[in-house]
Structure formats: structure tokens, C-alpha cells
Design a protein around this motif. Structure first.
Motif, PDB file in Angstrom:
ATOM      1  N   UNK A 122      18.767  14.132 -10.928  1.00 46.42           N
ATOM      2  CA  UNK A 122      18.001  13.866 -12.688  1.00 46.42           C
ATOM      3  C   UNK A 122      16.601  14.288 -12.757  1.00 46.42           C
ATOM      4  N   UNK A 123      15.605  14.156 -11.963  1.00 48.19           N
ATOM      5  CA  UNK A 123      14.690  14.211 -13.102  1.00 48.19           C
ATOM      6  C   UNK A 123      14.133  15.732 -12.545  1.00 48.19           C
ATOM      7  N   UNK A 124      15.002  16.803 -11.422  1.00 49.46           N
ATOM      8  CA  UNK A 124      14.897  18.315 -11.769  1.00 49.46           C
ATOM      9  C   UNK A 124      15.825  18.486 -12.291  1.00 49.46           C
ATOM     10  N   UNK A 125      16.446  17.979 -12.595  1.00 55.06           N
ATOM     11  CA  UNK A 125      17.592  18.753 -14.274  1.00 55.06           C
ATOM     12  C   UNK A 125      16.835  18.437 -15.314  1.00 55.06           C
ATOM     13  N   UNK A 126      16.143  17.245 -15.446  1.00 57.80           N
ATOM     14  CA  UNK A 126      15.480  17.437 -16.638  1.00 57.80           C
ATOM     15  C   UNK A 126      14.258  18.368 -16.931  1.00 57.80           C
ATOM     16  N   UNK A 127      13.352  18.391 -15.604  1.00 61.84           N
ATOM     17  CA  UNK A 127      12.097  18.566 -16.182  1.00 61.84           C
ATOM     18  C   UNK A 127      12.397  20.585 -16.010  1.00 61.84           C
ATOM     19  N   UNK A 128      13.312  20.330 -15.022  1.00 60.31           N
ATOM     20  CA  UNK A 128      12.516  22.131 -14.824  1.00 60.31           C
ATOM     21  C   UNK A 128      14.402  22.688 -16.421  1.00 60.31           C
ATOM     22  N   UNK A 129      15.220  21.810 -16.892  1.00 59.04           N
ATOM     23  CA  UNK A 129      15.585  22.370 -17.993  1.00 59.04           C
ATOM     24  C   UNK A 129      17.012  22.586 -16.863  1.00 59.04           C
ATOM     25  N   UNK A 130      17.675  22.687 -16.478  1.00 57.49           N
ATOM     26  CA  UNK A 130      18.602  24.128 -15.780  1.00 57.49           C
ATOM     27  C   UNK A 130      19.451  22.312 -15.047  1.00 57.49           C
ATOM     28  N   UNK A 162       8.713  11.334 -21.166  1.00 56.99           N
ATOM     29  CA  UNK A 162       8.889  10.248 -21.088  1.00 56.99           C
ATOM     30  C   UNK A 162       8.782   9.531 -19.905  1.00 56.99           C
ATOM     31  N   UNK A 163       8.380  10.972 -18.472  1.00 58.35           N
ATOM     32  CA  UNK A 163       8.552  10.413 -16.853  1.00 58.35           C
ATOM     33  C   UNK A 163       6.590  10.255 -17.134  1.00 58.35           C
ATOM     34  N   UNK A 164       6.080  10.705 -17.148  1.00 63.67           N
ATOM     35  CA  UNK A 164       4.863  10.209 -17.691  1.00 63.67           C
ATOM     36  C   UNK A 164       4.544   9.304 -18.401  1.00 63.67           C
ATOM     37  N   UNK A 165       5.309   8.381 -19.215  1.00 59.40           N
ATOM     38  CA  UNK A 165       5.211   7.734 -20.029  1.00 59.40           C
ATOM     39  C   UNK A 165       5.270   6.295 -18.828  1.00 59.40           C
ATOM     40  N   UNK A 176       0.882  -0.957   0.154  1.00 59.95           N
ATOM     41  CA  UNK A 176      -0.146  -0.675   0.089  1.00 59.95           C
ATOM     42  C   UNK A 176       1.145   1.438   0.370  1.00 59.95           C
ATOM     43  N   UNK A 177       2.265   1.180   0.480  1.00 59.22           N
ATOM     44  CA  UNK A 177       2.860   2.806   0.252  1.00 59.22           C
ATOM     45  C   UNK A 177       2.913   2.519  -0.601  1.00 59.22           C
ATOM     46  N   UNK A 178       3.432   1.582  -1.591  1.00 60.01           N
ATOM     47  CA  UNK A 178       4.370   2.018  -3.068  1.00 60.01           C
ATOM     48  C   UNK A 178       2.595   2.571  -4.025  1.00 60.01           C
ATOM     49  N   UNK A 179       1.489   1.531  -3.731  1.00 60.00           N
ATOM     50  CA  UNK A 179       0.429   2.285  -4.246  1.00 60.00           C
ATOM     51  C   UNK A 179       0.137   3.874  -3.946  1.00 60.00           C
ATOM     52  N   UNK A 180       0.275   4.302  -2.776  1.00 59.85           N
ATOM     53  CA  UNK A 180       0.547   5.816  -1.989  1.00 59.85           C
ATOM     54  C   UNK A 180       1.151   6.636  -3.431  1.00 59.85           C
ATOM     55  N   UNK A 181       2.965   4.936  -3.759  1.00 63.44           N
ATOM     56  CA  UNK A 181       3.680   6.744  -4.230  1.00 63.44           C
ATOM     57  C   UNK A 181       3.135   6.630  -5.833  1.00 63.44           C
ATOM     58  N   UNK A 182       2.730   6.225  -6.344  1.00 68.81           N
ATOM     59  CA  UNK A 182       2.129   5.990  -7.743  1.00 68.81           C
ATOM     60  C   UNK A 182       1.095   6.856  -7.382  1.00 68.81           C
ATOM     61  N   UNK A 183       0.322   6.587  -7.328  1.00 73.45           N
ATOM     62  CA  UNK A 183      -1.076   7.459  -7.016  1.00 73.45           C
ATOM     63  C   UNK A 183      -0.850   8.962  -6.682  1.00 73.45           C
ATOM     64  N   UNK A 184      -0.053   9.396  -5.353  1.00 73.84           N
ATOM     65  CA  UNK A 184       0.452  10.389  -5.691  1.00 73.84           C
ATOM     66  C   UNK A 184       1.280  11.253  -6.592  1.00 73.84           C
ATOM     67  N   UNK A 185       2.204  10.119  -7.301  1.00 70.04           N
ATOM     68  CA  UNK A 185       2.573  10.606  -8.704  1.00 70.04           C
ATOM     69  C   UNK A 185       2.282  10.907  -9.741  1.00 70.04           C
ATOM     70  N   UNK A 186       0.457  10.621 -10.017  1.00 71.57           N
ATOM     71  CA  UNK A 186      -0.044  10.104 -10.775  1.00 71.57           C
ATOM     72  C   UNK A 186      -0.977  11.541 -11.220  1.00 71.57           C
ATOM     73  N   UNK A 187      -1.389  12.371  -9.782  1.00 63.66           N
ATOM     74  CA  UNK A 187      -2.321  13.265  -9.494  1.00 63.66           C
ATOM     75  C   UNK A 187      -1.321  14.048  -9.261  1.00 63.66           C
ATOM     76  N   UNK A 188      -0.099  14.158  -9.318  1.00 64.12           N
ATOM     77  CA  UNK A 188       1.119  15.703  -9.274  1.00 64.12           C
ATOM     78  C   UNK A 188       1.023  15.060 -10.966  1.00 64.12           C
ATOM     79  N   UNK A 189       1.475  14.684 -11.786  1.00 63.85           N
ATOM     80  CA  UNK A 189       1.795  14.436 -13.425  1.00 63.85           C
ATOM     81  C   UNK A 189       0.296  15.186 -14.029  1.00 63.85           C
ATOM     82  N   UNK A 190      -0.472  15.479 -13.095  1.00 67.84           N
ATOM     83  CA  UNK A 190      -1.981  16.359 -13.782  1.00 67.84           C
ATOM     84  C   UNK A 190      -1.460  17.595 -13.845  1.00 67.84           C
TER      85      UNK A 190
END
Length: 335
Positions: free
Chosen positions: A280-288, A157-160, A129-143
Motif C-alpha cells: 500500500x505504501x509503495x503504491x501510494x508513494x510511487x503512484x503506480x 499523510x505518511x509524514x503526518x 527500543x526496537x520500536x523506537x529504532x523503527x520510528x527513528x529510522x522512519x523519520x530519518x528516511x522521511x527527510x
């Protein structure tokens, strides 16, 4: 001559790998210990951030209590929260094999006279359930992410990847339900050897209890969302102290990925792994480029701080006292 155990060898390898990752982050400029001093100028933000991180631990304890109730293991909420604090402390502070789940399992075994197998399985279910929570929050934030990232970022690529994680979670759940249905419908378990049946019986019994208590499982999913969400909010607050931080949406999605990869037992507590993925995620999404790993490292230090109450709970914990409380509550339920 004293021989080194295999587990000790693996621990040494993990510690060396963690050290190598931290050195690599420092050399690449992704981790800057000097900039951490900015935290002392923002005590007004440190306190709410730590409160968020601590609430995440308590909400996770409440979720575990719900899972125990679903398997008809009657344990006082206060006792479960004590065990949750203890388990979280051992998981966070100790690099060895004596993890928090092992501590919780030992104490549960001492508390209960019956239903131990289903109670122990609830610890594993809680991890799921902890893992499901992480994935679920990630999907909500991605909106809300498309409007917050740089137009040149590797957003898709992160949305994919998130969609793949959600799909795998759904497929796993469907296969589990179908597997239990087929096993019950055609009495497949009865055809197995007695020894195998003996080991599988607690799992089958626990799954049946969970299916019958599906409203409780939905509540556990909501608790997972709340626990993960409030921890990510704490991470965003920590990030807001640093002038080089990405915006809140990028920090949140990077935090989720950092926490996901920290769960993989490559290094003790995911040290170096979470920082690398977060950066890595911050660098690629913020492009800096910026020392983004510093933010995740501060989050890790914050988790050490909020787990100090777990140390206190461990020192004050009385098995006899909590066993009596559990037995009294069980007697009240039967009366």
C-alpha cells in the motif's frame, strides 16, 4: 474428548486470517510468486542482503546485553547472543504462543540466581527500543523522501503519521519520567497494598537502574538505529533485484511501516499484514501499481534463512555450560 484450548483457537483464527490475506494479495496482483525466481539471477545481491539481515539480529542482541548490564545482570556477551539467536529463531519459525521472548525468559531464569526480575523486564524494554529504532529510522528516511516520491503521491499523510508516532513516543517517555519522579517524591508506592507493592517493586527498581545508566540507554537507542537501519538496507538490496521496485527511499519507508504493522499480533509473524502495508505504501508513494508485496515476502523468506543459525544455536545450547560462564564472570566482577 480432548478440548481445544483458547490459545489454540486464537492460533487457528490467526492462521486463517494470514491465509486469507495472502490469497487476497495474490488475487489483487500485489503478490506474484512467479516473479520471485528473479532472485536466483542475483546471487551477488542475495548474499549481502542476508548478511545485513543477520547483522540486524546480532546488533539487537548487543542492545539487549547493554540493557542487562544497565540492570547489573552480568552475563557474557556470547551467551546473550546465543539467546538472541534462539529467540529470533523461535519468533520467526514458530506460529504458536511459544515466542522468542518466552524462550529467552526461560533461559534467563535458568542462568541467574538473583536479579531475575530485572533481567526479565529487560526483554520487554528491548522490545520498546526496537520500536523506537523503527520510528527513528522512519523519520530519518522521511527527510530524503520528498525528492523521491511521485508529485501526486499521498506523501503528506505518511509524514503526518510519522510525526504522530514520534510525538507519542516522546509523550510516553516524558510521562514515564514524570510518573517515576512523582512516585519517588511523594512515596506513592509505599501507600499501596503490600501485594501490589510486591509486584511493582521490580519495575520500580529496574526503572531506577535505567535512569542512573542513561548513557547506556542512549547507546541502546543508537544500537536500535543501527539494527533497524541495516535490516532496511537489506530490504532495499532485495528490492533492487526486482525491475518493478520503487526507488530506495520509498522502499525504505514502506519497509519500516511494514515492519511496524507486522509487530501487531493479528497473524503469526505478521504474515500478510506486513506485505499488505508494504504494498500500500509503495503504491501510494510511487503512484503506480506493481506486485510490491512480493518484495516484502522475499524479505520474510530471507529472515527465515538468516534465522537458521538460531536453530543450530538452540540444538547446541548447553544451559549448564552457559550458567557456569555467567557465574565465573560474576565472580570476576566481584573480585
Amino acid at each position: 474428548m480432548r478440548y481445544i484450548k483458547k490459545s489454540q483457537v486464537f492460533l487457528i483464527i490467526k492462521l486463517l486470517l494470514a491465509g486469507a490475506l495472502v490469497v487476497a494479495l495474490l488475487n489483487s496482483g500485489q503478490l506474484d510468486f512467479g516473479s520471485i525466481t528473479v532472485v536466483f539471477d542475483h546471487i551477488d545481491l542475495v548474499v549481502p542482503a542476508l548478511i545485513c539481515l543477520f547483522l540486524g539480529i546480532l546488533i539487537s542482541g548487543f542492545r539487549w546485553w547493554l540493557l542487562l548490564k544497565a540492570t547489573r545482570n552480568v552475563i557474557p556477551l556470547s551467551t546473550v547472543l546465543n539467546l538472541q539467536l534462539m529467540g529470533s529463531f523461535f519468533s520467526t519459525w514458530l506460529p504458536g504462543a511459544a515466542g522468542g521472548d518466552a524462550v529467552k525468559g526461560v533461559q534467563i531464569f535458568r542462568l541467574l540466581e538473583s536479579g531475575r526480575s530485572t533481567a526479565l523486564i529487560s526483554i520487554v524494554t528491548d522490545r520498546v527500543f526496537a520500536m523506537l529504532g523503527l520510528v527513528s529510522v522512519a523519520m530519518l528516511v522521511s527527510i530524503f523522501l520528498p525528492a523521491a516520491v511521485s508529485p501526486d503521491s499521498e506523501f503528506h499523510q505518511y509524514i503526518g503519521l510519522l510525526r504522530v508516532l514520534v510525538l507519542l513516543s516522546l509523550v510516553g517517555l516524558i510521562l514515564l519520567v514524570l510518573g517515576v519522579f512523582v512516585a519517588l517524591r511523594f512515596s506513592l508506592i509505599e501507600r499501596l497494598p503490600i501485594k501490589i507493592r510486591h509486584h511493582l517493586q521490580p519495575f520500580g527498581l529496574t526503572l531506577l537502574m535505567y535512569f542512573r545508566a542513561w548513557p547506556t540507554l542512549l547507546l541502546c537507542w543508537v544500537a536500535s538505529l543501527a539494527a533497524t537501519g541495516i535490516v532496511i538496507i537489506g530490504m532495499v538490496i532485495i528490492a533492487s533485484m526486482f525491475p518493478f521496485a520503487a526507488n530506495a527511499e520509498v522502499t525504505a519507508i514502506a519497509g519500516v511501516f511494514g515492519n511496524l504493522f507486522s509487530v501487531i499480533p493479528i497473524t503469526p509473524g505478521g504474515l500478510g499484514v506486513g506485505e499488505s502495508v508494504f504494498s500500500k505504501v509503495c503504491v501510494e508513494l510511487a503512484n503506480r501499481v506493481a506486485p510490491f508485496a512480493t518484495i516484502y515476502f522475499c524479505f520474510r523468506v530471507g529472515m527465515l534463512v538468516v534465522n537458521i543459525p538460531g536453530m543450530v544455536a538452540t540444538l547446541l545450547y548447553s544451559t549448564k555450560k552457559h550458567r557456569e560462564k555467567t557465574q565465573n564472570l560474576s565472580a570476576e566482577k566481584l573480585a
